[in-house]
Design an enzyme around this catalytic site. Structure first.
Site, PDB file in Angstrom:
ATOM      1  N   SER A   7      90.265 -31.341  57.751  1.00 20.20           N
ATOM      2  CA  SER A   7      90.297 -29.747  57.696  1.00 20.20           C
ATOM      3  C   SER A   7      89.058 -29.090  57.818  1.00 20.20           C
ATOM      4  CB  SER A   7      90.439 -29.592  56.043  1.00 20.20           C
ATOM      5  OG  SER A   7      90.407 -28.468  55.752  1.00 20.20           O
ATOM      6  N   HIS A  30      93.230 -29.632  61.147  1.00 17.52           N
ATOM      7  CA  HIS A  30      93.791 -28.845  60.126  1.00 17.52           C
ATOM      8  C   HIS A  30      93.284 -27.484  59.595  1.00 17.52           C
ATOM      9  CE1 HIS A  30      96.419 -29.271  56.472  1.00 17.52           C
ATOM     10  NE2 HIS A  30      95.294 -28.558  55.573  1.00 17.52           N
ATOM     11  N   ASP A  32      93.033 -24.347  57.198  1.00 13.07           N
ATOM     12  CA  ASP A  32      93.708 -23.919  55.719  1.00 13.07           C
ATOM     13  C   ASP A  32      93.747 -22.387  55.833  1.00 13.07           C
ATOM     14  OD1 ASP A  32      94.277 -26.328  54.321  1.00 13.07           O
ATOM     15  OD2 ASP A  32      92.264 -26.929  54.479  1.00 13.07           O
ATOM     16  N   MET A  34      94.163 -19.065  53.539  1.00 12.51           N
ATOM     17  CA  MET A  34      94.428 -18.790  52.134  1.00 12.51           C
ATOM     18  C   MET A  34      94.161 -17.280  52.297  1.00 12.51           C
ATOM     19  SD  MET A  34      92.227 -21.476  50.316  1.00 12.51           S
ATOM     20  CE  MET A  34      92.234 -23.305  50.902  1.00 12.51           C
ATOM     21  N   HIS A  63      98.152 -24.761  57.956  1.00 14.56           N
ATOM     22  CA  HIS A  63      98.592 -24.942  56.586  1.00 14.56           C
ATOM     23  C   HIS A  63      98.418 -23.692  55.721  1.00 14.56           C
ATOM     24  CE1 HIS A  63      97.724 -26.791  52.409  1.00 14.56           C
ATOM     25  NE2 HIS A  63      98.857 -26.303  52.307  1.00 14.56           N
ATOM     26  N   MET A  65      98.706 -21.164  53.124  1.00 17.63           N
ATOM     27  CA  MET A  65      98.589 -21.017  51.543  1.00 17.63           C
ATOM     28  C   MET A  65      98.626 -19.410  51.459  1.00 17.63           C
ATOM     29  SD  MET A  65      95.977 -23.989  50.846  1.00 17.63           S
ATOM     30  CE  MET A  65      95.419 -24.125  52.452  1.00 17.63           C
ATOM     31  N   MET A 136     100.585 -31.983  48.400  1.00 15.69           N
ATOM     32  CA  MET A 136      99.261 -31.879  48.224  1.00 15.69           C
ATOM     33  C   MET A 136      98.891 -32.769  47.185  1.00 15.69           C
ATOM     34  SD  MET A 136      98.553 -29.098  49.819  1.00 15.69           S
ATOM     35  CE  MET A 136      96.892 -29.288  49.452  1.00 15.69           C
ATOM     36  N   PHE A 142      90.977 -25.146  47.260  1.00 14.64           N
ATOM     37  CA  PHE A 142      89.444 -25.299  47.604  1.00 14.64           C
ATOM     38  C   PHE A 142      89.350 -26.865  48.031  1.00 14.64           C
ATOM     39  CE2 PHE A 142      89.691 -22.584  44.338  1.00 14.64           C
ATOM     40  CZ  PHE A 142      88.874 -21.382  44.715  1.00 14.64           C
ATOM     41  N   ASP A 174      97.435 -34.033  51.824  1.00 14.37           N
ATOM     42  CA  ASP A 174      96.245 -33.292  51.649  1.00 14.37           C
ATOM     43  C   ASP A 174      95.566 -33.062  50.561  1.00 14.37           C
ATOM     44  OD1 ASP A 174      94.664 -31.177  52.534  1.00 14.37           O
ATOM     45  OD2 ASP A 174      96.213 -29.287  52.741  1.00 14.37           O
ATOM     46  N   SER A 197      85.995 -32.804  53.063  1.00 16.93           N
ATOM     47  CA  SER A 197      84.674 -33.307  52.786  1.00 16.93           C
ATOM     48  C   SER A 197      84.388 -34.839  53.323  1.00 16.93           C
ATOM     49  CB  SER A 197      84.475 -33.001  51.494  1.00 16.93           C
ATOM     50  OG  SER A 197      85.612 -33.490  50.633  1.00 16.93           O
TER      51      SER A 197
HETATM   52  C1  DX5 Z   1      92.969 -27.555  49.947  1.00 19.66           C
HETATM   53  C2  DX5 Z   1      93.391 -27.451  51.132  1.00 19.66           C
HETATM   54  C3  DX5 Z   1      92.635 -28.906  51.908  1.00 19.66           C
HETATM   55  C4  DX5 Z   1      91.216 -29.108  51.713  1.00 19.66           C
HETATM   56  C5  DX5 Z   1      90.878 -30.577  51.855  1.00 19.66           C
HETATM   57  O1  DX5 Z   1      93.742 -26.438  49.393  1.00 19.66           O
HETATM   58  O2  DX5 Z   1      94.661 -27.431  51.739  1.00 19.66           O
HETATM   59  O3  DX5 Z   1      93.091 -29.033  53.357  1.00 19.66           O
HETATM   60  O4  DX5 Z   1      90.624 -28.439  52.514  1.00 19.66           O
HETATM   61  O5  DX5 Z   1      89.533 -30.915  51.576  1.00 19.66           O
HETATM   62  P1  DX5 Z   1      89.054 -32.320  50.776  1.00 19.66           P
HETATM   63  O6  DX5 Z   1      89.513 -33.186  51.842  1.00 19.66           O
HETATM   64  O7  DX5 Z   1      87.574 -32.056  50.817  1.00 19.66           O
HETATM   65  O8  DX5 Z   1      89.770 -32.511  49.524  1.00 19.66           O
HETATM   66 ZN    ZN Z   2      95.209 -28.028  53.604  1.00 16.74          ZN
END
Ligand code: DX5
Ligand code: ZN
Length: 214
Positions: A7, A30, A32, A34, A63, A65, A136, A142, A174, A197
């Site tokens: 990600s 990936h 994200d 939002m 992805h 959101m 999820m 986050f 994820d 991370s």
């Molecule tokens: C959370 C995201 C994830 C996130 C994963 O809402 O969809 O993709 O970036 O991050 P880590 O691997 O650090 O949990």
């Molecule tokens: Zn994600």
């Protein structure tokens, strides 16, 4: 073969090209997205997908959101997304079907996502229309949150649905995936692991990607 989808939420947004090159050993990128409405955070959108598209040959695993993704899926496909996943909670069932139809019309792969409190059965209306189901393992919004191991029975249930009804469909997890939690996901039947991370904080990123494959 287990696939890894790092990600870029954990990347340095001022150095996105460099940080995407750093994950070239992965299978997908990936992304994200939002909107500050479906989740309490705002990240990146269509122009950023367009800008990163030429920086990598890896498929972009986008992805969404966002509230009512049917409004934007076509634009994400045109910007260069290869796989677009929509949350089942983000609109009516009818509009999610329509979003998946638009993604396919654009020649891209479509998927649905379930939040932690959403039951496995919520994917059933869509299971024959998707190339990916994403479970999820944190509340979306986050990076860097703690892995919810209690989601594993749901991953196992959706693996059973996929094997029975759409065996070619990918099963992605994820949130909080790291070298300790990845084996739980793999044993539960996931074949694509998202990690933010755990990848970007590693001193040796290609080695970490390899380690996550198990
Ligand atoms: C959370 C995201 C994830 C996130 C994963 O809402 O969809 O993709 O970036 O991050 P880590 O691997 O650090 O949990
Ligand atoms: Zn994600």
């Amino acid at each position: 073969m287990i696939k890894i989808s790092p990600s870029i939420l954990s990347a340095d947004f001022a150095n996105l090209q460099r940080d995407i090159e750093r994950i070239s050993a992965a299978d997908y990128v990936h992304v994200d997205v939002m909107d500050g409405l479906f989740v309490p955070n705002i990240t990146i959108g269509i122009p950023v997908v367009k800008s990163i598209r030429p920086t990598t040959e890896l498929p972009l695993d986008v992805h969404l959101m966002i509230d009512r993704p049917v409004r934007y899926v076509g634009e994400f496909c045109d910007a260069g997304a290869d796989i677009v996943t929509c949350h089942v909670e983000s609109d009516t069932e009818e509009n999610i079907h329509e979003a998946l139809r638009i993604i396919h019309e654009k020649g891209k792969k479509a998927g649905v996502v379930v939040k932690p409190k959403t039951p496995a059965s919520a994917v059933l209306p869509f299971i024959n229309e998707v190339e990916m189901i994403l479970v999820m393992t944190v509340e979306p919004g986050f990076g860097g949150q703690k892995f919810m191991a209690d989601m594993m029975p749901k991953v196992q249930q959706i693996r059973r649905y996929i094997d029975a009804m759409n065996p070619g469909c990918e099963l992605e997890v994820d949130g909080g995936v790291d070298p300790n939690t990845a084996p739980l996901c793999i044993h539960s039947g996931a074949n694509v692991l998202v990690a933010g991370s755990a990848v970007y904080k590693a001193a040796d990123i290609p080695a970490r990607i390899q380690e996550l494959r198990g």
